[in-house]
Design an enzyme around this catalytic site. Structure first.
Site, PDB file in Angstrom:
ATOM      1  N   ASP A   1       0.825  -1.233  -0.061  1.00  0.00           N
ATOM      2  CA  ASP A   1      -0.045  -0.110   0.136  1.00  0.00           C
ATOM      3  C   ASP A   1       0.778   1.311  -0.089  1.00  0.00           C
ATOM      4  O   ASP A   1       1.818   1.443   0.675  1.00  0.00           O
ATOM      5  CB  ASP A   1      -0.867  -0.005   1.043  1.00  0.00           C
ATOM      6  CG  ASP A   1      -2.396  -0.521   0.928  1.00  0.00           C
ATOM      7  OD1 ASP A   1      -2.640  -0.660  -0.067  1.00  0.00           O
ATOM      8  OD2 ASP A   1      -2.909  -0.836   2.016  1.00  0.00           O
TER       9      ASP A   1
ATOM     10  N   GLU B   1      -5.421   4.101  -3.467  1.00  0.00           N
ATOM     11  CA  GLU B   1      -6.743   4.460  -3.422  1.00  0.00           C
ATOM     12  C   GLU B   1      -7.277   5.499  -4.346  1.00  0.00           C
ATOM     13  O   GLU B   1      -6.626   6.521  -4.626  1.00  0.00           O
ATOM     14  CB  GLU B   1      -7.264   4.567  -2.066  1.00  0.00           C
ATOM     15  CG  GLU B   1      -6.975   3.554  -0.936  1.00  0.00           C
ATOM     16  CD  GLU B   1      -7.269   4.018   0.228  1.00  0.00           C
ATOM     17  OE1 GLU B   1      -7.118   3.061   1.325  1.00  0.00           O
ATOM     18  OE2 GLU B   1      -7.672   5.057   0.706  1.00  0.00           O
TER      19      GLU B   1
ATOM     20  N   GLU C   1     -14.017  -2.514  -2.430  1.00  0.00           N
ATOM     21  CA  GLU C   1     -14.315  -2.507  -1.037  1.00  0.00           C
ATOM     22  C   GLU C   1     -15.677  -2.134  -0.494  1.00  0.00           C
ATOM     23  O   GLU C   1     -15.947  -0.661  -0.937  1.00  0.00           O
ATOM     24  CB  GLU C   1     -13.099  -1.798   0.076  1.00  0.00           C
ATOM     25  CG  GLU C   1     -13.522  -2.069   1.355  1.00  0.00           C
ATOM     26  CD  GLU C   1     -12.389  -1.503   2.174  1.00  0.00           C
ATOM     27  OE1 GLU C   1     -12.504  -1.845   3.403  1.00  0.00           O
ATOM     28  OE2 GLU C   1     -11.088  -1.331   1.700  1.00  0.00           O
TER      29      GLU C   1
END
Length: 279
Positions: free
Chosen positions: A88, A120, A186
């Site tokens: 990440d 993201e 998600e």
């Protein structure tokens, strides 16, 4: 070796080629022993910024730093030989510009041995994804509930209901067109997740999305029952290691206080043991 064990490590191009095929198995890992445990069974091991919450007791992922990601990334890398490691990009390390993102991503990959980075964001991050991919950095995208944006999303809510569904569909198409090799969905509604999966040419990795996604991922501490601060609806507990660990520690404490530990088999004699001369 377990029936679920694999033999060779996939590359991002291999993961992309799994679209519509055998489901992709993914879990998070933060330590060498945990990485070793899952190496034979996972296609992707993600060094997730969730480590801030499950390992360091932070209230969210926003406080996670590059240094933390690198430390844990190195640990996980030492435990893997078959699974591909994705790491990440922490909050604040890529949002400012594509150039900032490249500098951060290159450092993460160089210092940890990761095979790809995850970031993201949907349409607004497409330019950054394309910039990275063009410069040799494979990107896993992440849309829907994006934990680094909880302050603007209003908490850990389901994303993609009502008019927002079309926004998420366009997010998915944008990151796919930008060159991401896969995308995490998600906490998105099942029907929408299936529609997105059918509409893009890269694998979808679900977490609270749909069994129809091209793969699944969970936070390992959630599925093993080690993180007990809360349990998300989408988590299936495959073990209750937190309870087992607490019981083991209680038994150890009781043995120490009762002087049952260490027992004779755990201590050393004053004299050297005689060598066994029998043939």
């Amino acid at each position: 070796m377990s029936a679920t064990a694999r033999q060779t490590a996939p590359m991002p191009v291999d993961i992309k080629s799994r679209k519509g095929g055998e489901p992709i198995v993914s879990l998070t890992a933060y330590t060498t022993p945990m990485a070793q445990m899952m190496d034979a069974h996972c296609d992707i091991v993600l060094v997730g910024d969730s480590l801030g919450m499950v390992l360091h007791g932070l209230p969210s992922t926003l406080e996670v730093t590059m240094e933390m990601m690198i430390l844990h990334g190195r640990a996980v890398s030492r435990g893997l030989s078959r699974a591909m490691m994705v790491i990440d990009m922490p909050f604040g390390s890529y949002e400012q510009s594509p150039e900032q993102a490249f500098e951060s991503a290159a450092r993460l990959m160089r210092e940890t041995g990761a095979g790809a980075v995850k970031l993201e964001g949907g349409q607004h991050m497409a330019q950054t994804i394309e910039f990275l991919v063009q410069r040799g950095i494979p990107v896993m995208a992440h849309i829907g509930l994006t934990p680094q944006s909880i302050n603007t999303l209003g908490g850990y809510k389901v994303q993609g209901r009502g008019p927002q569904a079309e926004v998420l569909m366009q997010d998915a198409k944008a990151v796919a067109a930008a060159g991401a090799f896969s995308v995490v969905l998600e906490k998105t509604p099942q029907g929408l997740s299936d529609e997105i999966t059918a509409s893009i040419d890269i694998p979808t990795i679900g977490i609270g999305a749909s069994a129809g996604c091209d793969g699944q991922i969970l936070v390992v501490d959630d599925m093993l029952g080690l993180f007990t601060a809360f349990k998300a609806k989408f988590v299936k507990r495959y073990a209750e290691l937190g309870d087992l660990g607490a019981a083991a520690i209680a038994a150890y404490a009781a043995d120490v206080r009762a002087r049952r530990f260490p027992a004779p088999e755990h201590v050393f004699a004053d004299a050297e043991p005689k060598a066994n001369t029998k043939r």
